[in-house]
Write a protein that holds these residues in place. Structure first.
Motif, PDB file in Angstrom:
ATOM      1  N   LEU A   9     -16.672  -2.437   4.126  1.00 53.15           N
ATOM      2  CA  LEU A   9     -15.864  -2.626   5.329  1.00 53.15           C
ATOM      3  C   LEU A   9     -16.236  -3.959   5.954  1.00 53.15           C
ATOM      4  N   ASP A  10     -15.217  -4.698   6.391  1.00 55.30           N
ATOM      5  CA  ASP A  10     -15.427  -5.961   7.090  1.00 55.30           C
ATOM      6  C   ASP A  10     -15.097  -5.708   8.555  1.00 55.30           C
ATOM      7  N   MET A  11     -16.087  -5.885   9.430  1.00 51.80           N
ATOM      8  CA  MET A  11     -15.906  -5.543  10.837  1.00 51.80           C
ATOM      9  C   MET A  11     -16.178  -6.756  11.725  1.00 51.80           C
ATOM     10  N   GLN A  12     -15.276  -6.950  12.689  1.00 54.70           N
ATOM     11  CA  GLN A  12     -15.475  -7.986  13.692  1.00 54.70           C
ATOM     12  C   GLN A  12     -15.303  -7.361  15.064  1.00 54.70           C
ATOM     13  N   VAL A  13     -16.228  -7.656  15.963  1.00 52.02           N
ATOM     14  CA  VAL A  13     -16.179  -7.140  17.329  1.00 52.02           C
ATOM     15  C   VAL A  13     -16.184  -8.344  18.269  1.00 52.02           C
ATOM     16  N   LEU A  14     -15.265  -8.331  19.230  1.00 50.75           N
ATOM     17  CA  LEU A  14     -15.149  -9.431  20.171  1.00 50.75           C
ATOM     18  C   LEU A  14     -15.124  -8.884  21.587  1.00 50.75           C
ATOM     19  N   LYS A  19     -12.930  -6.527  28.295  1.00 50.68           N
ATOM     20  CA  LYS A  19     -12.222  -5.983  27.127  1.00 50.68           C
ATOM     21  C   LYS A  19     -13.019  -6.256  25.853  1.00 50.68           C
ATOM     22  N   THR A  20     -13.157  -5.232  25.028  1.00 48.34           N
ATOM     23  CA  THR A  20     -13.801  -5.359  23.719  1.00 48.34           C
ATOM     24  C   THR A  20     -12.808  -4.913  22.663  1.00 48.34           C
ATOM     25  N   THR A  21     -12.698  -5.695  21.599  1.00 54.75           N
ATOM     26  CA  THR A  21     -11.827  -5.314  20.492  1.00 54.75           C
ATOM     27  C   THR A  21     -12.642  -5.263  19.206  1.00 54.75           C
ATOM     28  N   ALA A  22     -12.245  -4.371  18.329  1.00 56.41           N
ATOM     29  CA  ALA A  22     -12.879  -4.256  17.013  1.00 56.41           C
ATOM     30  C   ALA A  22     -11.780  -4.241  15.958  1.00 56.41           C
ATOM     31  N   ASP A  23     -11.980  -5.004  14.924  1.00 60.83           N
ATOM     32  CA  ASP A  23     -11.081  -5.033  13.777  1.00 60.83           C
ATOM     33  C   ASP A  23     -11.889  -4.710  12.539  1.00 60.83           C
ATOM     34  N   ILE A  24     -11.417  -3.732  11.771  1.00 59.15           N
ATOM     35  CA  ILE A  24     -12.113  -3.316  10.562  1.00 59.15           C
ATOM     36  C   ILE A  24     -11.129  -3.374   9.399  1.00 59.15           C
ATOM     37  N   ARG A  41     -11.786  -0.957  27.277  1.00 59.56           N
ATOM     38  CA  ARG A  41     -11.726  -1.729  28.528  1.00 59.56           C
ATOM     39  C   ARG A  41     -12.691  -1.113  29.533  1.00 59.56           C
ATOM     40  N   ARG A  42     -13.506  -1.962  30.122  1.00 61.13           N
ATOM     41  CA  ARG A  42     -14.470  -1.504  31.114  1.00 61.13           C
ATOM     42  C   ARG A  42     -13.803  -1.410  32.479  1.00 61.13           C
ATOM     43  N   HIS A  43     -14.026  -0.309  33.147  1.00 62.62           N
ATOM     44  CA  HIS A  43     -13.530  -0.142  34.511  1.00 62.62           C
ATOM     45  C   HIS A  43     -14.280  -1.120  35.413  1.00 62.62           C
ATOM     46  N   PRO A  44     -13.610  -1.725  36.371  1.00 63.34           N
ATOM     47  CA  PRO A  44     -14.269  -2.721  37.237  1.00 63.34           C
ATOM     48  C   PRO A  44     -15.498  -2.192  37.976  1.00 63.34           C
ATOM     49  N   ASP A  45     -15.557  -0.887  38.236  1.00 62.35           N
ATOM     50  CA  ASP A  45     -16.705  -0.316  38.959  1.00 62.35           C
ATOM     51  C   ASP A  45     -17.885  -0.004  38.044  1.00 62.35           C
ATOM     52  N   ASP A  46     -17.678  -0.061  36.713  1.00 60.53           N
ATOM     53  CA  ASP A  46     -18.745   0.270  35.768  1.00 60.53           C
ATOM     54  C   ASP A  46     -19.637  -0.939  35.497  1.00 60.53           C
ATOM     55  N   ALA A  47     -20.902  -0.645  35.206  1.00 55.18           N
ATOM     56  CA  ALA A  47     -21.845  -1.713  34.843  1.00 55.18           C
ATOM     57  C   ALA A  47     -21.455  -2.300  33.491  1.00 55.18           C
ATOM     58  N   ALA A  48     -21.742  -3.578  33.296  1.00 49.29           N
ATOM     59  CA  ALA A  48     -21.447  -4.249  32.026  1.00 49.29           C
ATOM     60  C   ALA A  48     -22.520  -3.888  31.004  1.00 49.29           C
ATOM     61  N   VAL A  49     -22.177  -2.982  30.090  1.00 51.60           N
ATOM     62  CA  VAL A  49     -23.080  -2.576  29.007  1.00 51.60           C
ATOM     63  C   VAL A  49     -22.314  -2.806  27.698  1.00 51.60           C
ATOM     64  N   PRO A  50     -22.456  -3.995  27.091  1.00 54.62           N
ATOM     65  CA  PRO A  50     -21.658  -4.340  25.915  1.00 54.62           C
ATOM     66  C   PRO A  50     -21.724  -3.315  24.780  1.00 54.62           C
ATOM     67  N   GLN A  51     -22.855  -2.683  24.589  1.00 52.59           N
ATOM     68  CA  GLN A  51     -23.014  -1.714  23.499  1.00 52.59           C
ATOM     69  C   GLN A  51     -21.993  -0.580  23.615  1.00 52.59           C
ATOM     70  N   GLY A  53     -18.978  -0.646  25.083  1.00 52.49           N
ATOM     71  CA  GLY A  53     -17.660  -1.159  24.702  1.00 52.49           C
ATOM     72  C   GLY A  53     -17.539  -1.316  23.206  1.00 52.49           C
ATOM     73  N   ASP A  54     -18.611  -1.809  22.564  1.00 52.23           N
ATOM     74  CA  ASP A  54     -18.614  -1.939  21.101  1.00 52.23           C
ATOM     75  C   ASP A  54     -18.411  -0.586  20.440  1.00 52.23           C
ATOM     76  N   GLU A  55     -19.172   0.407  20.896  1.00 55.65           N
ATOM     77  CA  GLU A  55     -19.097   1.744  20.290  1.00 55.65           C
ATOM     78  C   GLU A  55     -17.695   2.330  20.398  1.00 55.65           C
ATOM     79  N   ILE A  56     -17.085   2.195  21.564  1.00 61.95           N
ATOM     80  CA  ILE A  56     -15.748   2.766  21.765  1.00 61.95           C
ATOM     81  C   ILE A  56     -14.714   2.023  20.923  1.00 61.95           C
ATOM     82  N   ALA A  57     -14.738   0.706  20.959  1.00 64.04           N
ATOM     83  CA  ALA A  57     -13.759  -0.081  20.200  1.00 64.04           C
ATOM     84  C   ALA A  57     -13.920   0.155  18.690  1.00 64.04           C
ATOM     85  N   ILE A  58     -15.159   0.188  18.200  1.00 61.07           N
ATOM     86  CA  ILE A  58     -15.405   0.429  16.777  1.00 61.07           C
ATOM     87  C   ILE A  58     -14.946   1.825  16.372  1.00 61.07           C
TER      88      ILE A  58
END
Length: 89
Positions: A9-14, A19-24, A41-51, A53-58
């Motif tokens: 699998l070739d995976m890219q996460v941006l 907003k986080t996007t994943a393409d596989i 997409r992160r809700h504006p009231d939520d803390a920025a935790v990139p992991q 967003g990655d998990e959900i998008a992937i």
């Protein structure tokens, strides 16, 4: 018959702002290219935790890819049986 296959699998996460996007992408055993896309997409009231967003998008990209694999298998079975086939997820 026993066979062992490796498919890659070739995976890219941006991440861009909230907003986080994943393409596989993958190539099937018979050379067909399949692709899954997922977004988080992160809700504006939520803390920025990139992991997170990655998990959900992937996960969403993998689900889409999985559905496409099932559709491909159903088409392959249908062509051999000369009828329409639907495989449940």
């Amino acid at each position: 018959m026993h066979a062992n296959r490796t498919l890659t699998l070739d995976m890219q996460v941006l991440e861009a702002g909230a907003k986080t996007t994943a393409d596989i992408g993958m190539i099937t055993g018979d050379g067909r290219a399949l692709h899954g896309h997922g977004t988080a997409r992160r809700h504006p009231d939520d803390a920025a935790v990139p992991q997170i967003g990655d998990e959900i998008a992937i996960a969403r990209a993998l689900v889409e890819l999985g559905h496409k694999l099932l559709d491909t298998a159903a088409t392959d079975i249908g062509e051999r049986q000369h009828r329409r086939v639907h495989l449940m997820a």
